[in-house]
Design an enzyme around this catalytic site. Structure first.
Site: not given
Lengths: 310, 310
Positions: B179, B207-210, B230-231, B233
């Site tokens: 990211t 899927r949606v992350g942070d 980043t990381g 999520g």
């Protein structure tokens, strides 16, 4: 130690017209009954908020599930989030068109997925793979909403667009926000929150508001509080107002005071309007709205109470 | 009063292998150059973070734009958010498959829409209607990523699934989090933040992350700070860690201290791993990661500095 459960629900904060007041109050009452049945018999806060929100989604009086507002192109697109304050597990779906009860899909994400949030077709496929039937979008669309959309688009074409969600303070109170939500505390001391919405009338397809965004329209953490919001979504998102509110409780604020403070902050910083229900792990709670009305319900061991204005 | 601008960028926090270190450091250096050109000549923080993130999206070394990780069904699905700390205006897109630079679509949402967040096909249609060309998803897919997905699925079929994002602490450090993000302070004292991602390897479609969730992977408010994360999520989402970090700065914490505090909190509460860049309106900044490495870059009036470990 066994705690005395508490359940709060809302059916949206807006200027509910007189002829719809009874339907709204009945709807939040019905949701309280379903959720309380579970809490009373030792069920979890997570199951209770899911049950309460399912009732509200199924009730066509509210802008969630069947009977929701239509998008600009006449579809229903639904968003929901559910969160377990004891574990911080959460599940959300957004922009789903073929699910009758998005809160049930959200719960499946919480229980069955390594992810937290799914959108669009992927969310529908996840739900279907985990046992939820996919329906035709038309099953969610009411003639009432087709008429309402036509009227809104006629107003827009006549040069009087609805700026409710534009980020500019509206000239008049927001038209209609029937987003639904619930927060609960169970006998085991666990908090949970759930929020579900059909979004805004005449919205652009693909638009997602605050309801299904973690920390915005819904949040739960046993270290602080559980919250569900309703109202003008974009300002609530910009302030991450759910997390703002639970953090205030963590910092020592009482939910009774933090709830109106959150609405004051929303208006002061961005001219926003909405409503909030907020519950702390010790069973104290607050509710507030800066719209003319908000359908609300509270159930404690003392029984249910409901209303359409605080 | 004219302030001395500051620009921070990251290219993801993970265990970057030795043979990729140069490409990552070059990538963040290139992003700094593009963003700094604007800041130096009086441009806005918002334009600078957009320019920096565009460079990182275009660079196939990173998991953003072309060259991103593939979903379980071999597609690229991209998420991005950009936020203006001076006005709290924000724009985000998620799960878009046909846009070369999702951060540019996010900027169009910020500038041109009354909404904040669009997902899926609706997001693509919004971007197209506002001038961005839609491309074929295959243009975003590299052979390198097809091989990487095949290897991950082979491991999964062999019974050693990658649990990086499962909510359980991984047995080994997370595989790969490329990211990208940027935060900036301009001469006018305005903050901005931007984050863009291709998500996680072998993720379920939808899927949606942070990264694109306001307050999670990205946030900016001139009253507090600007942040990009980043990381891993899901834990970042559950803690709404972007807002947590900016609120700590608001409460008097220095960005230098809050950045490592955020990583410690992420690990303590949920066993999470990641990285953060954090910038306050007075130009102080902090960076931290609890992964083995994070590609980072800082540009001030004293010139650029880059690295792959803090």
């Amino acid at each position: 130690m066994t705690r005395s459960p508490v359940l709060l629900v809302h059916g949206g904060a807006w200027d509910i017209p007189a002829d719809l007041l009874d339907a709204h109050e009945q709807g939040v009452f019905d949701a309280l009954q379903e959720g309380w049945k579970l809490l009373e018999s030792g069920g979890t806060a997570l199951d209770a908020v899911q049950a309460a929100v399912t009732v509200l989604e199924d009730d066509p009086a509210f802008d969630a599930g069947r009977g929701s507002f239509l998008t600009r192109d006449s579809r229903v697109q639904l968003d929901a989030l559910i969160m377990d304050g004891a574990t911080l597990r959460a599940g959300g779906v957004a922009c789903v068109e073929r699910l009758r009860n998005p809160i049930q899909a959200a719960r499946l994400v919480l229980d069955e997925s390594s992810h937290v949030y799914f959108v669009g077709q992927g969310a529908e496929e996840f739900a279907q793979a985990h046992g939820l039937p996919l329906i035709d979008n038309a099953e969610l669309v009411l003639d009432r909403e087709r008429r309402r959309l036509a009227e809104a688009q006629a107003r827009e074409n006549a040069g009087t667009p609805d700026n409710t969600f534009s980020g500019r303070p509206p000239a008049e109170p927001p038209d209609s926000h029937d987003t639904v939500g619930a927060v609960a505390l169970d006998q085991h001391g666990r908090l949970a929150a759930a929020t579900s919405t059909g979004g805004t009338l005449n919205k652009d397809p693909g638009r997602v508001g605050d309801s299904s965004l973690i920390g915005c329209g819904c949040y739960a953490d046993n270290a602080s509080a559980a919250v569900s919001l309703t109202g003008w979504g974009e300002p609530i998102m910009k302030l991450v107002l759910g997390k703002w509110s639970t953090d205030r409780v963590l910092g020592g604020g009482s939910p009774e005071q933090v709830a109106p403070d959150a609405m004051a902050y929303l208006f002061r910083r961005l001219g926003g309007h909405g409503g909030i229900i907020l519950l702390s792990p010790d069973g104290r709670y607050g509710m507030a709205h800066n719209t003319p009305r908000m359908a609300w319900g509270v159930h404690t061991a003392d029984g249910p109470r409901t209303g359409t204005k605080l």
